[in-house]
Enzyme design. Structure first.
Site, PDB file in Angstrom:
ATOM      1  N   GLU A  73       0.075 -10.860 -39.745  1.00  0.00           N
ATOM      2  CA  GLU A  73      -1.312 -11.293 -39.361  1.00  0.00           C
ATOM      3  C   GLU A  73      -1.232 -11.565 -37.858  1.00  0.00           C
ATOM      4  O   GLU A  73      -0.420 -12.405 -37.371  1.00  0.00           O
ATOM      5  CB  GLU A  73      -1.607 -12.723 -40.203  1.00  0.00           C
ATOM      6  CG  GLU A  73      -1.919 -12.677 -41.484  1.00  0.00           C
ATOM      7  CD  GLU A  73      -1.806 -14.060 -42.223  1.00  0.00           C
ATOM      8  OE1 GLU A  73      -3.059 -14.103 -42.953  1.00  0.00           O
ATOM      9  OE2 GLU A  73      -1.230 -14.915 -41.761  1.00  0.00           O
ATOM     10  N   SER A  86       3.155 -20.155 -39.186  1.00  0.00           N
ATOM     11  CA  SER A  86       2.387 -19.837 -40.355  1.00  0.00           C
ATOM     12  C   SER A  86       1.543 -20.817 -40.792  1.00  0.00           C
ATOM     13  O   SER A  86       0.678 -20.700 -41.460  1.00  0.00           O
ATOM     14  CB  SER A  86       3.390 -19.815 -41.511  1.00  0.00           C
ATOM     15  OG  SER A  86       3.975 -21.091 -41.686  1.00  0.00           O
TER      16      SER A  86
END
Length: 282
Positions: free
Chosen positions: A152, A119
């Site tokens: 993502e 992340s």
């Protein structure tokens, strides 16, 4: 390239969530972790999650059995040879990820795509540690993986179009809604989200409103399902602080300065839900 088998490294919260999403969608999974206890715990979490879906009548008992039958667990990286895509979902630690990725790179075939569920760590930097930078990509899933639609997809500097397209198609096959992002600290969602949480701490520190009213304002005024301070408690105040410090170091822009109150609360050990107290008490 059709992805029929996915290797997942890490059977924790993110790893077992990705395993469940794949297995329910008809993709075979090999889930690897350091100990038998870790992989069995991950498998039990998936089973429990599927049981809740049965209770909600989202899936049948036969669907659960079929999904679990698609998940193979192991403590050996050699089992990853069967995969067309390997997703690393280990703890957010650069040195650890580097070690894992180099190991995997040496075991799987040259055509296998390697993805990281990081992340915050640079995809370009991680890709450079492998011999296949063109076949390396970021796949940042959101927690809880089975419920959250977003993935993502992060392109490193050398990620090829073919790699991007194969991973995007695979994410869509899981019923996810992928967005494509260039490599940069925090990518898109956390880049916007964590500074917003930090700003909520500045508002709190300045005594503009109570925590309850700040959160109510953002829920009712911006249609957010949870207020930023309650979200910080859920994420962990230490995690929010660490992310802000990364942004400040990487961008060199003072707008990413962490709120002193956030830093003070972390120093006090008030990290949120996991310690029983953050902005709120639990």
């Amino acid at each position: 390239m059709t992805i029929q088998t996915v290797g997942i490294i890490g059977a924790g919260t993110m790893g077992n969530g990705i395993a469940q999403a794949c297995a329910v969608s008809g993709i075979n999974v090999v889930m690897v972790d350091i100990s038998d206890a870790a992989v069995q715990k991950g498998l039990a979490t998936v089973a429990g999650s599927l049981d809740r879906l049965i209770k909600k009548e989202k899936i049948s008992a036969a669907d659960k059995d079929a999904a679990l039958a698609r998940i193979k667990v192991s403590t050996s990286y050699d089992e990853l040879r069967a995969a067309q895509l390997v997703i690393e979902a280990a703890t957010e630690n650069y040195a650890l990820k580097l070690k894992i990725l180099q190991q995997v790179d040496g075991i799987v075939g040259p055509d296998v795509i390697i993805a990281s569920n990081t992340s915050s760590i640079s995809i370009t930097k991680l890709a450079a540690a492998t011999s296949r930078a063109d076949k390396f990509i970021g796949m940042h899933f959101f927690n809880p993986v089975p419920m959250m639609a977003l993935v993502e997809i992060i392109r490193g500097l050398q990620t090829s179009d073919a790699t991007h397209d194969a991973v995007k198609a695979m994410a869509e096959a899981l019923g996810k809604s992928p967005i494509t992002v260039k490599n940069a600290p925090g990518f898109v969602v956390n880049r916007i989200l964590v500074p917003m949480i930090n700003e909520a701490f500045f508002v709190l520190a300045e005594g503009l409103a109570t925590p309850e009213d700040i959160d109510a304002g953002m829920k009712l005024g911006c249609n957010q399902p949870i207020g930023p301070l309650a979200l910080a408690d859920m994420v962990g105040l230490d995690v929010c602080l660490a992310v802000m410090d990364v942004y400040l170091a990487e961008f060199g822009d003072s707008k990413y300065r962490a709120c002193p109150l956030l830093r003070e609360m972390v120093a006090a050990g008030r990290l949120g839900r996991k310690t029983g107290r953050g902005v709120y008490s639990y």
